[in-house]
Design a protein around this motif. Structure first.
Motif, PDB file in Angstrom:
ATOM      1  N   VAL A   1       9.401   9.579   1.609  1.00 19.19           N
ATOM      2  CA  VAL A   1       8.947  10.920   1.970  1.00 19.19           C
ATOM      3  C   VAL A   1      10.154  11.618   2.572  1.00 19.19           C
ATOM      4  O   VAL A   1      10.456  11.461   3.753  1.00 19.19           O
ATOM      5  CB  VAL A   1       7.770  10.868   2.961  1.00 19.19           C
ATOM      6  CG1 VAL A   1       7.339  12.279   3.364  1.00 19.19           C
ATOM      7  CG2 VAL A   1       6.598  10.107   2.359  1.00 19.19           C
ATOM      8  N   GLY A   2      10.904  12.330   1.753  1.00 16.70           N
ATOM      9  CA  GLY A   2      12.202  12.808   2.178  1.00 16.70           C
ATOM     10  C   GLY A   2      13.097  11.619   2.450  1.00 16.70           C
ATOM     11  O   GLY A   2      13.279  10.756   1.591  1.00 16.70           O
ATOM     12  N   ASP A   3      13.639  11.542   3.670  1.00 18.02           N
ATOM     13  CA  ASP A   3      14.483  10.392   4.031  1.00 18.02           C
ATOM     14  C   ASP A   3      13.709   9.329   4.810  1.00 18.02           C
ATOM     15  O   ASP A   3      14.309   8.426   5.394  1.00 18.02           O
ATOM     16  CB  ASP A   3      15.702  10.848   4.839  1.00 18.02           C
ATOM     17  CG  ASP A   3      15.329  11.501   6.167  1.00 18.02           C
ATOM     18  OD1 ASP A   3      14.151  11.879   6.339  1.00 18.02           O
ATOM     19  OD2 ASP A   3      16.216  11.661   7.019  1.00 18.02           O
ATOM     20  N   ILE A   4      12.378   9.423   4.814  1.00 20.34           N
ATOM     21  CA  ILE A   4      11.539   8.487   5.566  1.00 20.34           C
ATOM     22  C   ILE A   4      10.950   7.454   4.604  1.00 20.34           C
ATOM     23  O   ILE A   4      10.127   7.808   3.734  1.00 20.34           O
ATOM     24  CB  ILE A   4      10.403   9.213   6.299  1.00 20.34           C
ATOM     25  CG1 ILE A   4      10.966  10.310   7.217  1.00 20.34           C
ATOM     26  CG2 ILE A   4       9.566   8.227   7.104  1.00 20.34           C
ATOM     27  CD1 ILE A   4       9.913  11.300   7.689  1.00 20.34           C
ATOM     28  N   LYS A   5      11.364   6.211   4.738  1.00 20.60           N
ATOM     29  CA  LYS A   5      10.767   5.145   3.937  1.00 20.60           C
ATOM     30  C   LYS A   5       9.410   4.823   4.553  1.00 20.60           C
ATOM     31  O   LYS A   5       9.327   4.248   5.640  1.00 20.60           O
ATOM     32  CB  LYS A   5      11.661   3.906   3.921  1.00 20.60           C
ATOM     33  CG  LYS A   5      11.160   2.812   2.982  1.00 20.60           C
ATOM     34  CD  LYS A   5      12.126   1.636   2.926  1.00 20.60           C
ATOM     35  CE  LYS A   5      11.637   0.576   1.940  1.00 20.60           C
ATOM     36  NZ  LYS A   5      12.584  -0.577   1.871  1.00 20.60           N
ATOM     37  N   THR A   6       8.359   5.223   3.861  1.00 16.99           N
ATOM     38  CA  THR A   6       7.010   5.204   4.423  1.00 16.99           C
ATOM     39  C   THR A   6       6.224   4.012   3.899  1.00 16.99           C
ATOM     40  O   THR A   6       6.010   3.871   2.692  1.00 16.99           O
ATOM     41  CB  THR A   6       6.279   6.514   4.088  1.00 16.99           C
ATOM     42  OG1 THR A   6       7.026   7.614   4.633  1.00 16.99           O
ATOM     43  CG2 THR A   6       4.867   6.506   4.669  1.00 16.99           C
ATOM     44  N   HIS A   7       5.799   3.160   4.820  1.00 20.71           N
ATOM     45  CA  HIS A   7       4.985   2.002   4.468  1.00 20.71           C
ATOM     46  C   HIS A   7       3.515   2.406   4.488  1.00 20.71           C
ATOM     47  O   HIS A   7       3.068   3.128   5.374  1.00 20.71           O
ATOM     48  CB  HIS A   7       5.228   0.872   5.470  1.00 20.71           C
ATOM     49  CG  HIS A   7       4.360  -0.322   5.233  1.00 20.71           C
ATOM     50  ND1 HIS A   7       3.240  -0.596   5.994  1.00 20.71           N
ATOM     51  CD2 HIS A   7       4.424  -1.300   4.289  1.00 20.71           C
ATOM     52  CE1 HIS A   7       2.677  -1.704   5.547  1.00 20.71           C
ATOM     53  NE2 HIS A   7       3.347  -2.135   4.516  1.00 20.71           N
ATOM     54  N   TYR A   8       2.774   1.935   3.478  1.00 22.49           N
ATOM     55  CA  TYR A   8       1.345   2.255   3.443  1.00 22.49           C
ATOM     56  C   TYR A   8       0.575   1.163   2.713  1.00 22.49           C
ATOM     57  O   TYR A   8       1.150   0.324   2.016  1.00 22.49           O
ATOM     58  CB  TYR A   8       1.105   3.606   2.765  1.00 22.49           C
ATOM     59  CG  TYR A   8       1.392   3.680   1.280  1.00 22.49           C
ATOM     60  CD1 TYR A   8       0.360   3.660   0.342  1.00 22.49           C
ATOM     61  CD2 TYR A   8       2.698   3.799   0.800  1.00 22.49           C
ATOM     62  CE1 TYR A   8       0.607   3.739  -1.022  1.00 22.49           C
ATOM     63  CE2 TYR A   8       2.959   3.886  -0.557  1.00 22.49           C
ATOM     64  CZ  TYR A   8       1.915   3.860  -1.471  1.00 22.49           C
ATOM     65  OH  TYR A   8       2.158   3.939  -2.828  1.00 22.49           O
ATOM     66  N   HIS A   9      -0.739   1.191   2.897  1.00 28.14           N
ATOM     67  CA  HIS A   9      -1.654   0.284   2.204  1.00 28.14           C
ATOM     68  C   HIS A   9      -2.497   1.108   1.248  1.00 28.14           C
ATOM     69  O   HIS A   9      -2.888   2.239   1.558  1.00 28.14           O
ATOM     70  CB  HIS A   9      -2.559  -0.444   3.198  1.00 28.14           C
ATOM     71  CG  HIS A   9      -1.803  -1.273   4.190  1.00 28.14           C
ATOM     72  ND1 HIS A   9      -1.403  -2.555   3.946  1.00 28.14           N
ATOM     73  CD2 HIS A   9      -1.336  -0.962   5.424  1.00 28.14           C
ATOM     74  CE1 HIS A   9      -0.739  -3.026   4.985  1.00 28.14           C
ATOM     75  NE2 HIS A   9      -0.689  -2.076   5.902  1.00 28.14           N
ATOM     76  N   GLU A  10      -2.791   0.530   0.088  1.00 30.95           N
ATOM     77  CA  GLU A  10      -3.592   1.210  -0.913  1.00 30.95           C
ATOM     78  C   GLU A  10      -4.620   0.248  -1.486  1.00 30.95           C
ATOM     79  O   GLU A  10      -4.326  -0.935  -1.702  1.00 30.95           O
ATOM     80  CB  GLU A  10      -2.718   1.763  -2.033  1.00 30.95           C
ATOM     81  CG  GLU A  10      -3.497   2.496  -3.104  1.00 30.95           C
ATOM     82  CD  GLU A  10      -2.621   3.252  -4.095  1.00 30.95           C
ATOM     83  OE1 GLU A  10      -3.194   3.843  -5.033  1.00 30.95           O
ATOM     84  OE2 GLU A  10      -1.380   3.266  -3.918  1.00 30.95           O
ATOM     85  N   ALA A  11      -5.817   0.764  -1.731  1.00 29.77           N
ATOM     86  CA  ALA A  11      -6.879  -0.045  -2.334  1.00 29.77           C
ATOM     87  C   ALA A  11      -7.823   0.865  -3.090  1.00 29.77           C
ATOM     88  O   ALA A  11      -8.014   2.031  -2.730  1.00 29.77           O
ATOM     89  CB  ALA A  11      -7.651  -0.825  -1.273  1.00 29.77           C
ATOM     90  N   GLY A  12      -8.438   0.334  -4.144  1.00 33.92           N
ATOM     91  CA  GLY A  12      -9.483   1.039  -4.852  1.00 33.92           C
ATOM     92  C   GLY A  12      -8.986   2.113  -5.796  1.00 33.92           C
ATOM     93  O   GLY A  12      -7.789   2.269  -6.040  1.00 33.92           O
ATOM     94  N   SER A  13      -9.933   2.874  -6.329  1.00 31.30           N
ATOM     95  CA  SER A  13      -9.627   3.946  -7.269  1.00 31.30           C
ATOM     96  C   SER A  13     -10.693   5.030  -7.118  1.00 31.30           C
ATOM     97  O   SER A  13     -11.736   4.821  -6.503  1.00 31.30           O
ATOM     98  CB  SER A  13      -9.604   3.415  -8.704  1.00 31.30           C
ATOM     99  OG  SER A  13     -10.871   2.886  -9.053  1.00 31.30           O
ATOM    100  N   GLY A  14     -10.407   6.190  -7.694  1.00 27.79           N
ATOM    101  CA  GLY A  14     -11.337   7.302  -7.592  1.00 27.79           C
ATOM    102  C   GLY A  14     -10.781   8.401  -6.715  1.00 27.79           C
ATOM    103  O   GLY A  14      -9.561   8.529  -6.540  1.00 27.79           O
TER     104      GLY A  14
END
Length: 305
Positions: free
Chosen positions: A36-49
């Motif tokens: 995100v720009g120069d920010i290495k952003t850690h996140y969790h993702e699950a599912g769809s829709g």
């Protein structure tokens, strides 16, 4: 008010006790990063829709996983869940020269949505995350579908002793235990494993320094998160407000005021619950959130599972 009874005239409901925990779901959250720009952003993702963005709070050692570990998979059974570590927290990078406060946190969240190509999303915000979500509602309303505010302190009038303890945290296991016990109604929620997890996150390189800057350095505005009730009158998203009756961090009365300020809002209060409704009442909270997101403009919450 009786257990689970909804008072539609006041748009308020109360739950008195948690039910048995559901088995772990099989959706399976994935740990990912995105720039995100120069920010290495850690996140969790699950599912769809349809997307649901989960925004965590601001206690020491917090991360998306610490806040939402019992939310991601259940909500992911019906939606695409995205839970980022907000700038300055968790395992997202902390670029040199970052100024922490509502403006930079909001910019990071909007940039995160842009990076993933998400134009519009539901949002669940916990505590600080609720304040950021309100920023989306007020400054980027076209990006927001429905809104859930949990333990929101935007209309608080002061700092409670329990909140002051979190802000003055020093990184030791003992002090982390003291901080976390201020969040929960039931002390058994604060396990040794949770204390260890949060403590280790709080001493990641740069984590404690960033935390002190946010809330104690005049160059930053981490504590400048209050809004006026008049501001909230401009929120147009359908809003569900959730609070613990026994919250020592942010008193539940703050959410009662929030209910009065947002036109299209309803309030659910959990008794025997502190600041962590999503952990202390996980099954009920997840059911409540899914039901709220499913509901159309012409449906009532009554009778829906």
């Amino acid at each position: 008010m009786s257990d689970g009874h909804i008072l539609y005239g006041e748009h308020m409901s109360v739950t008195d006790h948690p039910a048995a925990t559901d088995p772990t779901s099989s959706v399976g959250a994935q740990s990912r990063t995105v720039m995100v720009g120069d920010i290495k952003t850690h996140y969790h993702e699950a599912g769809s829709g349809a997307p649901v963005l989960l925004l965590h709070g601001s206690g020491p050692g917090v991360s998306a996983w610490a806040n939402w570990k019992r939310t991601i998979d259940p909500i992911g059974q019906e939606y695409r869940v995205l839970a980022p570590d907000i700038l300055g927290f968790g395992y997202t990078s902390r670029p040199e020269g970052t100024v922490y406060g509502p403006a930079s946190w909001l910019a990071h969240v909007i940039g995160f949505l842009d990076a993933l190509g998400i134009e519009k999303t539901h949002i669940i915000g916990n505590s600080l995350g609720a304040r950021i979500a309100l920023g989306v509602a007020l400054e980027h309303p076209q990006r927001l579908d429905k809104l859930i505010l949990m333990g929101s302190g935007a209309l608080r009038t002061g700092t409670t002793p329990a909140l002051a303890v979190t802000r003055n945290y020093q990184p030791t296991l003992e002090e982390m235990g003291t901080v976390l016990r201020g969040f929960a109604y039931d002390p058994s929620v604060v396990t040794d494993e949770l204390v260890e997890e949060r403590y280790r996150a709080s001493v990641e390189p740069g984590a404690f320094e960033a935390y002190r800057q946010m809330f104690h350095d005049a160059a930053h505005s981490g504590s400048d998160t209050k809004l006026d009730a008049a501001d909230l009158a401009d929120v147009r998203a359908k809003t569900l407000i959730v609070h613990g009756y026994d919250d020592k961090i942010i008193p539940y009365e703050v959410s009662v005021r929030t209910l009065s300020a947002i036109d299209d809002a309803q309030l659910h209060i959990f008794r025997k619950c502190g600041h962590w409704a999503q952990l202390e009442f996980a099954d009920e909270f997840n059911t409540l959130a899914r039901r709220f997101f499913r509901r159309t403009d012409h449906e009532s919450d009554a009778g829906k599972a």
